[in-house]
Design a protein around this motif. Sequence first.
Motif, PDB file in Angstrom:
ATOM      1  N   ILE A  18     -11.095   4.089   5.969  1.00 27.88           N
ATOM      2  CA  ILE A  18     -11.932   3.119   5.190  1.00 27.88           C
ATOM      3  C   ILE A  18     -10.968   2.864   4.046  1.00 27.88           C
ATOM      4  O   ILE A  18     -10.469   1.662   3.499  1.00 27.88           O
ATOM      5  N   VAL A  19     -10.869   3.843   3.168  1.00 30.31           N
ATOM      6  CA  VAL A  19      -9.745   3.868   1.857  1.00 30.31           C
ATOM      7  C   VAL A  19      -8.554   3.412   2.314  1.00 30.31           C
ATOM      8  O   VAL A  19      -8.001   2.569   1.535  1.00 30.31           O
ATOM      9  N   ALA A  20      -7.989   3.766   3.417  1.00 30.78           N
ATOM     10  CA  ALA A  20      -6.364   3.381   3.670  1.00 30.78           C
ATOM     11  C   ALA A  20      -6.632   1.998   4.042  1.00 30.78           C
ATOM     12  O   ALA A  20      -5.786   1.295   3.969  1.00 30.78           O
ATOM     13  N   ALA A  21      -7.424   1.492   4.833  1.00 37.76           N
ATOM     14  CA  ALA A  21      -7.662   0.079   5.222  1.00 37.76           C
ATOM     15  C   ALA A  21      -7.750  -0.813   4.165  1.00 37.76           C
ATOM     16  O   ALA A  21      -7.040  -1.901   3.876  1.00 37.76           O
ATOM     17  N   ARG A  22      -8.716  -0.514   3.115  1.00 43.86           N
ATOM     18  CA  ARG A  22      -8.882  -1.189   1.984  1.00 43.86           C
ATOM     19  C   ARG A  22      -7.702  -1.308   1.043  1.00 43.86           C
ATOM     20  O   ARG A  22      -7.352  -2.245   0.502  1.00 43.86           O
ATOM     21  N   ASN A  23      -6.962  -0.124   0.935  1.00 36.79           N
ATOM     22  CA  ASN A  23      -5.779  -0.286   0.003  1.00 36.79           C
ATOM     23  C   ASN A  23      -4.680  -0.950   0.549  1.00 36.79           C
ATOM     24  O   ASN A  23      -4.062  -1.947  -0.007  1.00 36.79           O
ATOM     25  N   ALA A  24      -4.489  -0.988   1.892  1.00 34.86           N
ATOM     26  CA  ALA A  24      -3.520  -1.925   2.715  1.00 34.86           C
ATOM     27  C   ALA A  24      -3.927  -3.309   2.449  1.00 34.86           C
ATOM     28  O   ALA A  24      -2.956  -4.080   2.310  1.00 34.86           O
ATOM     29  N   TRP A  25      -5.099  -3.472   2.613  1.00 35.29           N
ATOM     30  CA  TRP A  25      -5.432  -5.050   2.492  1.00 35.29           C
ATOM     31  C   TRP A  25      -5.274  -5.511   0.826  1.00 35.29           C
ATOM     32  O   TRP A  25      -4.649  -6.495   0.705  1.00 35.29           O
ATOM     33  N   GLN A  26      -5.666  -4.640  -0.055  1.00 40.75           N
ATOM     34  CA  GLN A  26      -5.519  -5.206  -1.461  1.00 40.75           C
ATOM     35  C   GLN A  26      -3.837  -5.272  -1.575  1.00 40.75           C
ATOM     36  O   GLN A  26      -3.467  -6.139  -2.251  1.00 40.75           O
ATOM     37  N   ASP A  27      -3.038  -4.232  -1.034  1.00 41.92           N
ATOM     38  CA  ASP A  27      -1.588  -4.417  -1.397  1.00 41.92           C
ATOM     39  C   ASP A  27      -1.202  -5.545  -0.576  1.00 41.92           C
ATOM     40  O   ASP A  27      -0.279  -6.251  -1.094  1.00 41.92           O
ATOM     41  N   ALA A  28      -1.590  -5.965   0.476  1.00 42.68           N
ATOM     42  CA  ALA A  28      -1.298  -7.254   1.235  1.00 42.68           C
ATOM     43  C   ALA A  28      -1.510  -8.607   0.452  1.00 42.68           C
ATOM     44  O   ALA A  28      -0.671  -9.365   0.441  1.00 42.68           O
ATOM     45  N   ILE A  29      -2.515  -8.577  -0.204  1.00 47.31           N
ATOM     46  CA  ILE A  29      -2.873  -9.593  -1.008  1.00 47.31           C
ATOM     47  C   ILE A  29      -1.822  -9.765  -2.251  1.00 47.31           C
ATOM     48  O   ILE A  29      -1.258 -10.935  -2.361  1.00 47.31           O
ATOM     49  N   SER A  30      -1.397  -8.604  -2.792  1.00 47.34           N
ATOM     50  CA  SER A  30      -0.722  -8.664  -3.932  1.00 47.34           C
ATOM     51  C   SER A  30       0.799  -9.071  -3.439  1.00 47.34           C
ATOM     52  O   SER A  30       1.390  -9.644  -4.297  1.00 47.34           O
ATOM     53  N   ALA A  31       1.173  -8.520  -2.326  1.00 50.16           N
ATOM     54  CA  ALA A  31       2.537  -8.717  -1.683  1.00 50.16           C
ATOM     55  C   ALA A  31       2.866  -9.938  -1.033  1.00 50.16           C
ATOM     56  O   ALA A  31       3.919 -10.142  -0.540  1.00 50.16           O
ATOM     57  N   GLY A  32       1.818 -10.655  -0.428  1.00 52.55           N
ATOM     58  CA  GLY A  32       1.778 -11.890   0.450  1.00 52.55           C
ATOM     59  C   GLY A  32       2.023 -11.166   1.610  1.00 52.55           C
ATOM     60  O   GLY A  32       2.590 -12.025   2.477  1.00 52.55           O
ATOM     61  N   GLY A  33       1.197 -10.154   2.076  1.00 56.50           N
ATOM     62  CA  GLY A  33       1.344  -9.544   3.284  1.00 56.50           C
ATOM     63  C   GLY A  33       2.157  -8.195   3.442  1.00 56.50           C
ATOM     64  O   GLY A  33       2.932  -7.886   2.708  1.00 56.50           O
ATOM     65  N   ASN A  34       1.677  -7.332   4.432  1.00 54.38           N
ATOM     66  CA  ASN A  34       2.487  -6.298   4.711  1.00 54.38           C
ATOM     67  C   ASN A  34       2.474  -5.749   6.131  1.00 54.38           C
ATOM     68  O   ASN A  34       2.021  -6.793   6.961  1.00 54.38           O
ATOM     69  N   GLU A  35       3.046  -4.638   6.623  1.00 58.00           N
ATOM     70  CA  GLU A  35       3.115  -4.380   7.767  1.00 58.00           C
ATOM     71  C   GLU A  35       1.621  -4.350   8.609  1.00 58.00           C
ATOM     72  O   GLU A  35       1.707  -4.572   9.877  1.00 58.00           O
ATOM     73  N   ARG A  36       0.642  -3.900   7.764  1.00 58.21           N
ATOM     74  CA  ARG A  36      -0.446  -3.860   8.673  1.00 58.21           C
ATOM     75  C   ARG A  36      -1.287  -5.106   8.473  1.00 58.21           C
ATOM     76  O   ARG A  36      -2.238  -5.367   9.410  1.00 58.21           O
ATOM     77  N   PHE A  37      -1.163  -5.920   7.324  1.00 56.06           N
ATOM     78  CA  PHE A  37      -1.936  -7.184   7.325  1.00 56.06           C
ATOM     79  C   PHE A  37      -1.058  -8.204   6.808  1.00 56.06           C
ATOM     80  O   PHE A  37      -0.611  -8.210   5.719  1.00 56.06           O
TER      81      PHE A  37
END
Length: 335
Positions: free
Chosen positions: A288-307
Amino acid sequence: MSDLERDPAETLGSGDCDGPALEVLEGREVVLGRTTTVRRLLPNKDRRMVGAWCFVDHYGPEDLSSRVDSYGVPGERGMLVPPHPHTSLQTVSWLFEGEIEHRDSVGSHAMVRPGELNIMTAGDGIAHSEVSTPTAPPRLHGAQLWVALPDSVRTTTPPTFNAYADLPRVEFDGARGTVMMGTVAGATSPAPAYTPLVGADLTIDAGGTLDLPLEPAYEYAVLVVDGELSVGELTPGFGEMVYIGARREEIRLVASRNGVRFLLLGGEPFEEQLVMWWNFIGRSHDDIVAARNAWQDAISAGGNERFRMVPGYDGDPLPAPPLPATTLKPRPRSR
C-alpha cells in the motif's frame, strides 16, 4: 469509482468458506467528492467479501434535471470523480439509468450506459475518471463494484479496459436478466474474470417466484435495486443486500407485488489474504505504501511508469489521503 473517504479504513479479506447462511449486510452512506452519495454494501462490518467481489457501491436514483444548489445557483450534480488510481483489482461499472463518461490512463474514452458492461483491469496500476456530462439523461442510478485479482496475475496482467454492449440474456418463467460476469443458467458473459465468479442483473415479475440455480461451491449475495424481495425469512428492500452462503444448489426468491430487480453477485470464496486501503489492494502494508508513493509521485511528475495521467480530463487528479500512523495489518474476512 474512487473511495473518497478522508480517513479510509484498512480492510483485509481471507477465504473462509461458509455454509448455507442468510444474513443482511447493512450499507452505510458515503459521500463521494462534492456531488454523489452512495450506499456502501461491501466492505461491510460483518462480511468484507463475497467471492472475489470486495467493494459494492449502490447510488441513486438521482434527479439530474435541475443542476442548481439550494440557493438556485447553477451547480454540479451526478457523478464527478477526478482521476484516481487503482491496483490489483477490476472495476465493474453497471448502470440502471443514466450515463457516465469514463476516461483512463491507457487512453480509453467510453460512455457507461444501462445494460452495457464497462470493466477495467488495474493490474499493477491504472488511473481513471468518471463524470456525468451536461447532456446526460435526467436520472442516474447504478452500481460500482470491485473484484480482487489473485496474486498470480495482480501485478503481471497489463492494465486494460473492456466494454460490452451485447451481453447474454437469461429467461426464466416470470423472470429474466443479463449476465454481467461468469455463468448463470448456462449463459456465459465474455467479460474477463481471473477467479470463478458471477454477476447478473435480474428481474422477477410482480408476485413471481424464481427458483434460481446456484453453484454449490460459490457464496452469493443479492442487492435489491428496485422493489422488494423475499429470501427465506428475510425481505430486503431497496438498497439492501442479503448474503447467501455456499453449499446451495438453488434458492427460492419471491418478488413483492410490485416486482423486484436485483444484482446477483457470487463466486468461490477468495482464499488469499488482502489489504484494502483507499483505492489500492495489496497483500501487505508495504504494498500500500509503495502504491501511494507512486501515485503521489505521478501527480507531481505528470505521470510515471506505474501511473500515467488520464488524457482528456480537464482538472486535477485526486491526491491520496495520508496513511494511518499504524501499520496496516490483516483483519478477518468476516466477523
